[in-house]
Enzyme design. Structure first.
Site, PDB file in Angstrom:
ATOM      1  N   SER A   1      45.685  34.891  42.320  1.00  0.00           N
ATOM      2  CA  SER A   1      44.773  33.949  41.652  1.00  0.00           C
ATOM      3  C   SER A   1      43.920  34.582  40.551  1.00  0.00           C
ATOM      4  O   SER A   1      43.414  33.879  39.690  1.00  0.00           O
ATOM      5  CB  SER A   1      43.862  33.268  42.664  1.00  0.00           C
ATOM      6  OG  SER A   1      42.918  34.178  43.188  1.00  0.00           O
TER       7      SER A   1
ATOM      8  N   LYS B   1      36.670  35.213  42.796  1.00  0.00           N
ATOM      9  CA  LYS B   1      36.943  34.373  41.627  1.00  0.00           C
ATOM     10  C   LYS B   1      35.839  34.618  40.593  1.00  0.00           C
ATOM     11  O   LYS B   1      34.840  35.259  40.848  1.00  0.00           O
ATOM     12  CB  LYS B   1      36.940  32.885  41.993  1.00  0.00           C
ATOM     13  CG  LYS B   1      37.837  32.502  43.142  1.00  0.00           C
ATOM     14  CD  LYS B   1      39.124  31.949  42.697  1.00  0.00           C
ATOM     15  CE  LYS B   1      39.938  31.476  43.895  1.00  0.00           C
ATOM     16  NZ  LYS B   1      41.278  31.954  43.881  1.00  0.00           N
TER      17      LYS B   1
END
Length: 176
Positions: free
Chosen positions: A39, A82
């Site tokens: 990701s 993230k």
């Protein structure tokens, strides 16, 4: 006790103390994370080891584009890493492969490839919360896809500082 036994005992005590100090530091000051997914690829590759700090995750320390380790609201049993996209009180719009904060297009120079339109929408970030997206936008389970898209400050655990492994990728993770 003979001299040899005293030296061994002293060495064992020193090692136990060092291990205890190391353990306390990594429970309260530092964090190491193994990145299991793609990701964040483009910035952090799968199976990289990231060094993070736990002491600089108060609201005044967090800026847009920081890479943070946090507990996602829909899955409290794991941690994610993230990039901060939306700050408290902002309106984030994801539209046609671009991201806007309060109407201003955000930098996307760090993303991996071009972003598709999956997850397009408007997100009102509540006070005390953050909106996150992965750098590999087309392969990231992030705020756009969660039932509860906003991460409260209390669930932010650490700020990523650098990649430690693989050695070919060692370097800083600060946004310039």
């Amino acid at each position: 006790m003979d001299s040899f036994t005293k030296k061994i005992l002293k060495a064992i005590i020193i090692y136990v103390i060092l291990i205890a100090i190391f353990f306390v530091l990594f429970q309260s000051v530092f964090m190491l994370s193994l990145i299991p997914s793609s990701s964040m690829e483009g910035t952090i590759q799968t199976n990289s080891v990231v060094f993070s700090t736990r002491y600089d995750v108060d609201e005044e320390d967090i800026e847009r584009f920081d890479i943070l380790v946090f507990i996602p609201p829909d899955n409290p049993d794991i941690t994610y890493i993230k990039r901060v996209i939306g700050l408290p009180g902002e309106t984030i719009e994801v539209k046609e492969g671009k991201v806007y904060a309060d109407g201003t297009e955000l930098d996307d120079s760090f993303i991996n490839g071009s972003q598709n339109q999956v997850g397009d929408g408007v997100y009102e970030v509540p006070e005390g919360c953050y909106f996150f997206m992965g750098d590999n936008r087309n392969n990231s389970n992030d705020s756009r896809f969660w039932e509860n898209p906003y991460v409260p400050i209390k669930d932010i655990q650490a700020k990523a500082k650098c990649i430690l492994f693989p050695f070919s990728d060692v370097g800083s993770l600060t946004y310039n």
